[in-house]
Design a protein around this motif. Structure first.
Motif, PDB file in Angstrom:
ATOM      1  N   LYS A   1      -5.181   7.890   5.986  1.00  0.00           N
ATOM      2  CA  LYS A   1      -4.925   8.176   4.616  1.00  0.00           C
ATOM      3  C   LYS A   1      -5.226   9.658   4.402  1.00  0.00           C
ATOM      4  O   LYS A   1      -6.194  10.376   4.724  1.00  0.00           O
ATOM      5  CB  LYS A   1      -6.187   7.546   3.551  1.00  0.00           C
ATOM      6  CG  LYS A   1      -5.749   7.451   2.081  1.00  0.00           C
ATOM      7  CD  LYS A   1      -6.383   6.651   1.341  1.00  0.00           C
ATOM      8  CE  LYS A   1      -5.885   6.237  -0.080  1.00  0.00           C
ATOM      9  NZ  LYS A   1      -6.640   5.293  -0.734  1.00  0.00           N
TER      10      LYS A   1
ATOM     11  N   GLY B   1      -3.914  10.929  -0.835  1.00  0.00           N
ATOM     12  CA  GLY B   1      -3.578   9.711  -1.303  1.00  0.00           C
ATOM     13  C   GLY B   1      -2.593   8.631  -0.898  1.00  0.00           C
ATOM     14  O   GLY B   1      -2.329   7.654  -1.334  1.00  0.00           O
ATOM     15  N   TYR B   2      -1.875   9.174   0.351  1.00  0.00           N
ATOM     16  CA  TYR B   2      -0.900   8.223   0.864  1.00  0.00           C
ATOM     17  C   TYR B   2      -1.526   7.752   2.490  1.00  0.00           C
ATOM     18  O   TYR B   2      -2.201   8.616   3.101  1.00  0.00           O
ATOM     19  CB  TYR B   2       0.439   8.979   1.029  1.00  0.00           C
ATOM     20  CG  TYR B   2       0.920   8.871  -0.160  1.00  0.00           C
ATOM     21  CD1 TYR B   2       1.826   7.823  -0.805  1.00  0.00           C
ATOM     22  CD2 TYR B   2       0.832  10.069  -0.895  1.00  0.00           C
ATOM     23  CE1 TYR B   2       2.375   8.111  -1.940  1.00  0.00           C
ATOM     24  CE2 TYR B   2       1.258  10.167  -2.257  1.00  0.00           C
ATOM     25  CZ  TYR B   2       2.168   9.329  -3.009  1.00  0.00           C
ATOM     26  OH  TYR B   2       2.717   9.500  -4.098  1.00  0.00           O
ATOM     27  N   TRP B   3      -0.991   6.633   2.638  1.00  0.00           N
ATOM     28  CA  TRP B   3      -1.246   6.125   4.203  1.00  0.00           C
ATOM     29  C   TRP B   3      -0.169   6.689   5.042  1.00  0.00           C
ATOM     30  O   TRP B   3       1.020   6.347   4.714  1.00  0.00           O
ATOM     31  CB  TRP B   3      -1.406   4.484   4.274  1.00  0.00           C
ATOM     32  CG  TRP B   3      -2.772   4.111   3.562  1.00  0.00           C
ATOM     33  CD1 TRP B   3      -2.707   3.714   2.374  1.00  0.00           C
ATOM     34  CD2 TRP B   3      -4.047   4.013   4.026  1.00  0.00           C
ATOM     35  NE1 TRP B   3      -4.190   3.457   2.017  1.00  0.00           N
ATOM     36  CE2 TRP B   3      -4.875   3.654   3.171  1.00  0.00           C
ATOM     37  CE3 TRP B   3      -4.642   4.519   5.356  1.00  0.00           C
ATOM     38  CZ2 TRP B   3      -6.308   3.563   3.263  1.00  0.00           C
ATOM     39  CZ3 TRP B   3      -5.967   4.315   5.462  1.00  0.00           C
ATOM     40  CH2 TRP B   3      -6.823   4.019   4.374  1.00  0.00           C
ATOM     41  N   LYS B   4      -0.707   6.890   6.168  1.00  0.00           N
ATOM     42  CA  LYS B   4       0.400   7.260   7.338  1.00  0.00           C
ATOM     43  C   LYS B   4       0.034   6.529   8.814  1.00  0.00           C
ATOM     44  O   LYS B   4      -1.196   6.000   8.722  1.00  0.00           O
ATOM     45  CB  LYS B   4       0.309   8.594   7.769  1.00  0.00           C
ATOM     46  CG  LYS B   4       0.764   9.910   6.832  1.00  0.00           C
ATOM     47  CD  LYS B   4       0.535  11.235   7.447  1.00  0.00           C
ATOM     48  CE  LYS B   4       1.001  12.290   6.589  1.00  0.00           C
ATOM     49  NZ  LYS B   4       1.065  13.643   7.401  1.00  0.00           N
TER      50      LYS B   4
ATOM     51  N   CYS C   1       0.805  -1.263  -0.285  1.00  0.00           N
ATOM     52  CA  CYS C   1       0.096   0.081   0.004  1.00  0.00           C
ATOM     53  C   CYS C   1       0.969   1.309  -0.032  1.00  0.00           C
ATOM     54  O   CYS C   1       1.936   1.326   0.572  1.00  0.00           O
ATOM     55  CB  CYS C   1      -0.964   0.012   1.138  1.00  0.00           C
ATOM     56  SG  CYS C   1      -0.434   0.351   2.582  1.00  0.00           S
ATOM     57  N   ALA C   2       0.482   2.264  -0.615  1.00  0.00           N
ATOM     58  CA  ALA C   2       1.103   3.542  -0.948  1.00  0.00           C
ATOM     59  C   ALA C   2       1.173   4.303   0.491  1.00  0.00           C
ATOM     60  O   ALA C   2       0.169   4.645   0.862  1.00  0.00           O
ATOM     61  CB  ALA C   2       0.282   4.569  -1.870  1.00  0.00           C
ATOM     62  N   ALA C   3       2.466   4.607   0.896  1.00  0.00           N
ATOM     63  CA  ALA C   3       2.730   5.071   2.255  1.00  0.00           C
ATOM     64  C   ALA C   3       3.682   6.237   2.109  1.00  0.00           C
ATOM     65  O   ALA C   3       4.764   6.137   1.167  1.00  0.00           O
ATOM     66  CB  ALA C   3       3.030   4.137   3.283  1.00  0.00           C
ATOM     67  N   GLN C   4       3.625   7.330   2.686  1.00  0.00           N
ATOM     68  CA  GLN C   4       4.448   8.371   2.859  1.00  0.00           C
ATOM     69  C   GLN C   4       5.918   8.040   3.364  1.00  0.00           C
ATOM     70  O   GLN C   4       7.103   8.617   3.036  1.00  0.00           O
ATOM     71  CB  GLN C   4       4.149   9.726   3.249  1.00  0.00           C
ATOM     72  CG  GLN C   4       2.992  10.295   2.647  1.00  0.00           C
ATOM     73  CD  GLN C   4       2.532  11.383   3.117  1.00  0.00           C
ATOM     74  OE1 GLN C   4       2.395  11.823   4.499  1.00  0.00           O
ATOM     75  NE2 GLN C   4       1.867  12.524   2.323  1.00  0.00           N
ATOM     76  N   SER C   5       5.833   7.177   4.332  1.00  0.00           N
ATOM     77  CA  SER C   5       6.961   6.780   5.028  1.00  0.00           C
ATOM     78  C   SER C   5       6.716   5.403   5.736  1.00  0.00           C
ATOM     79  O   SER C   5       5.538   4.557   5.354  1.00  0.00           O
ATOM     80  CB  SER C   5       7.194   7.647   6.401  1.00  0.00           C
ATOM     81  OG  SER C   5       6.039   7.362   7.132  1.00  0.00           O
TER      82      SER C   5
END
Length: 672
Positions: free
Chosen positions: A380, A383-386, A332-336
């Motif tokens: 979310k 568009g990114y999950w934290k 899954c798309a994540a910032q970090s």
């Protein structure tokens, strides 16, 4: 490789001490003692049961012959000879054990030093036993020190030991040939068929190297410097059966250990084993059994030797599941980096749009494996999950680090935890409120706080269960929570239910009509049309179930209604489920079809059409184990988020899915 034999002997000894197998000789042959886990006990029990079943069938079917022979290849410190001799089953049978010279020498020395063992062998104290590891000429026991990969030396040693290639001979290889080069193990199998006129072969080994459990299994043995060499060429039951036919054997039967335990073990014996110890690792038990097989082959035997088929109607090995398509899995798309979700037997829920709360389970915390205390939030944003760790307003309030509980969000500021366990013998955890502030940051998951509030009475008896389901239903316009099934410390499977009125969580009696479903745990439950859909699960006999039920609202209460599917749903459990646009989605789980692992099953609730889709994991760098996981459906994106999952993979180590995984399912929803 020799080290694996020693470890196996320790595990068998531990299983014997707990009553799984009757063997008073193992403790004499195994120097070091260590208590193993119940999962390991079951694994070695079914192995010993399969070998004993086939060996005793051979002895019974050949008792009219004046002489028979058993050759145990890679025997290690096995006690088979001593058990058979003690039971009086070797009146006209010679037992020959073969292993590496140093292993055979150690065993010979041990036998000589142990009065009870040397008495059964018939040692009189002479010098013969001192050379037993090379060629022992006592009446019915020979112990040879030969490397099995050196076939000419093996052939010579057996001839010098007096084996007769014209009498019925059973060869036994328990997890032995798989460590040899294929050319050498194939040659041994062919040699046995060619050199013995009336031959039988019993093989017990691993299979299915490429699915998630198989990859963990292979990695374990590679790290032990004992690679499973034959798996690439002979990965499944059919390949092994074909191998024996090609090497000169005329009869060959094979089944995985789930089939053996189900069909070749009497029901009362199954029940005895299932109640020996507190146990709650069903997924790993069934996965272990689906990755090992028992094979019997014969040639020149009259009548044919078929111990896996005689006197019982055994269904053939399941063929491959017909897949309607595949779904690509992506991290899954994540910032970090998302940490804190390497866990299983937890629960996740959407507490408000784009905010997912995960509680409990077993996994990685503070650098060690343990029952997880921290609550976790995925949020979310853009568009990114934290990811973040929830702060507890009252950290001293006991959470009891529970597994297999349920988490129901009743509003964006209130959730209810029902049941769960700390261990299979302790499930007195009851119910717990989780209260959140009505307003919190939309972008920083670390800003979320939670207050834990125990319900009174905290130990509501009906809630003392785990592996159950808790689902919101509606009756006459009012909301209730419907808790169904599961298991308890006293009952291995529950089939009852209760209703809790929202918001005061008071127990309410509501009439339920219709044929009551079979009791189950580890099933799925989804709200639909004011009622609840129950799918699959594990039944009282520890067998996966294929039924789907709809508890629908009626004028006076609710009614159970069977949902027919075509083709029939493949029995499964430990999956998750969601309903979207009249379709029931079943995600992952465990089934007995060893050709594949469950992916996504889509059931059209209007027509009953049931289609299976595989999950394409080529973009993941690690095995994706989809049992004991959680999943959240994001309806706007038509996307599934898979969180955690994995388990204790028998004796091969613990696997934890390292990152959340995203599945876009819009295409299959449209095509379906």
């Amino acid at each position: 490789v020799q080290g694996t034999g020693g470890s196996s002997a320790v595990s068998k000894c531990s299983a014997a001490e707990r009553g799984y197998i009757q063997d008073r000789f193992l403790r004499l042959l195994v120097g070091r003692r260590r208590r193993r886990a119940p999962l390991v006990h079951r694994g070695y029990y079914v192995r010993a049961r399969a070998v004993d079943h086939c060996v005793q069938d051979f002895l019974q079917k050949t008792q009219s012959h004046p002489r028979t022979q058993i050759v145990s290849l890679g025997a290690g410190f096995d006690s088979l000879y001593f058990r058979l001799k003690d039971m009086g089953l070797l009146h006209h049978t010679v037992m020959c054990e073969v292993d590496f010279p140093n292993v055979a020498y150690q065993k010979a020395t041990l036998i000589k030093r142990t009065k009870e063992l040397s008495a059964l062998v018939g040692d009189t104290g002479g010098e013969g036993l001192g050379m037993i590891f090379h060629e022992h000429v006592l009446e019915d026991y020979k112990l040879l020190g030969v490397d099995l990969s050196e076939l000419p030396k093996l052939n010579t040693a057996l001839e010098e030991a007096g084996l007769d290639n014209e009498v019925p001979t059973l060869f036994i290889a328990e997890v032995v040939l798989i460590y040899m080069e294929n050319s050498r193990s194939d040659a041994l199998i062919q040699w046995a068929a060619e050199h013995f006129s009336h031959a039988c072969f019993l093989l017990y080994e691993q299979m299915h190297p490429e699915d998630p459990f198989g990859r963990v299994m292979q990695q374990h043995f590679s790290q032990l410097n004992s690679a499973l060499r034959s798996l690439s060429q002979y990965p499944d039951c059919k390949a092994q059966q074909r191998r024996f036919f090609e090497k000169g054997w005329t009869e060959c039967s094979v089944m995985d250990m789930n089939e053996f335990f189900t069909h070749c073990t009497p029901e009362d014996e199954q029940q005895r084993v299932q109640t020996l110890e507190p146990f709650d690792e069903y997924e790993e038990w069934h996965l272990k059994c689906s990755h090992y097989f028992v094979l019997t082959a014969s040639k020149g035997m009259e009548p044919s030797w078929t111990p896996l088929l005689s006197n019982m109607a055994v269904p053939r090995c399941h063929g491959p599941v017909r897949m309607a398509g595949s779904i690509r899995a992506l991290v899954c798309a994540a910032q970090s980096e998302i940490s804190g979700l390497r866990r299983y037997s937890h629960h996740s829920a959407l507490i408000k749009p784009n905010v997912i709360l995960t509680t409990g389970g077993f996994g990685e915390e503070d650098g060690q494996h343990c029952r997880v205390r921290n609550f976790h939030v995925l949020m979310k944003h853009a568009g990114y999950w934290k990811a973040g760790c929830v702060k507890k307003e009252n950290p001293d309030e006991r959470w009891d680090v529970r597994l297999h509980h349920t988490l129901s969000c009743l509003s964006d500021s209130l959730a209810l935890v029902v049941g769960g366990r700390t261990s299979p013998s302790n499930a007195a955890l009851g119910m717990l409120w989780l209260k959140f502030p009505k307003t919190c940051s939309d972008s920083d998951p670390n800003d979320i706080t939670v207050e834990l509030v125990n319900l009174q009475p905290a130990a509501e008896p009906a809630a003392l269960r785990w592996r159950h389901s808790t689902t919101e239903v509606i009756f006459k316009g009012e909301k209730y929570l419907f808790t169904y099934g599961g298991r308890s410390a006293m009952q291995p499977v529950l089939g009852d239910w209760f209703f809790l009125r929202i918001p005061d969580i008071s127990r309410t009696m509501i009439s339920v009509e219709g044929a009551v479903p079979e009791g189950r745990h580890s099933h799925s439950a989804c709200s639909w049309k004011g009622g609840v859909l129950i799918a699959g699960g594990l039944g009282a006999a520890e067998q996966p179930l294929d039924s789907v039920f709809f508890l629908r609202e009626t004028e006076h209460g609710f009614q159970w209604q069977m949902v027919e599917t075509h083709p029939p749903l493949i029995p499964r459990y430990s999956h998750t489920a969601h309903v979207h646009d009249g379709k029931l989605l079943l995600v992952g789980g465990v089934w007995f079809h060893s050709f594949s692992v469950p992916g996504i099953t889509v059931i059209d609730l209007m027509t009953g059409l049931c289609l299976d889709y595989t999950i394409n994991t080529e973009h993941l760098e690690w095995p994706l184990m989809l049992h004991n996981h959680s999943s959240v459906f994001l309806p706007d994106e038509e996307e599934l988020l898979l969180i955690g999952g994995g388990g204790n993979c028998f004796s091969f180590g613990t696997h934890l899915n390292p990152k959340p995984v995203s599945l876009s399912i819009s295409n299959i929803l449209t095509s379906h």
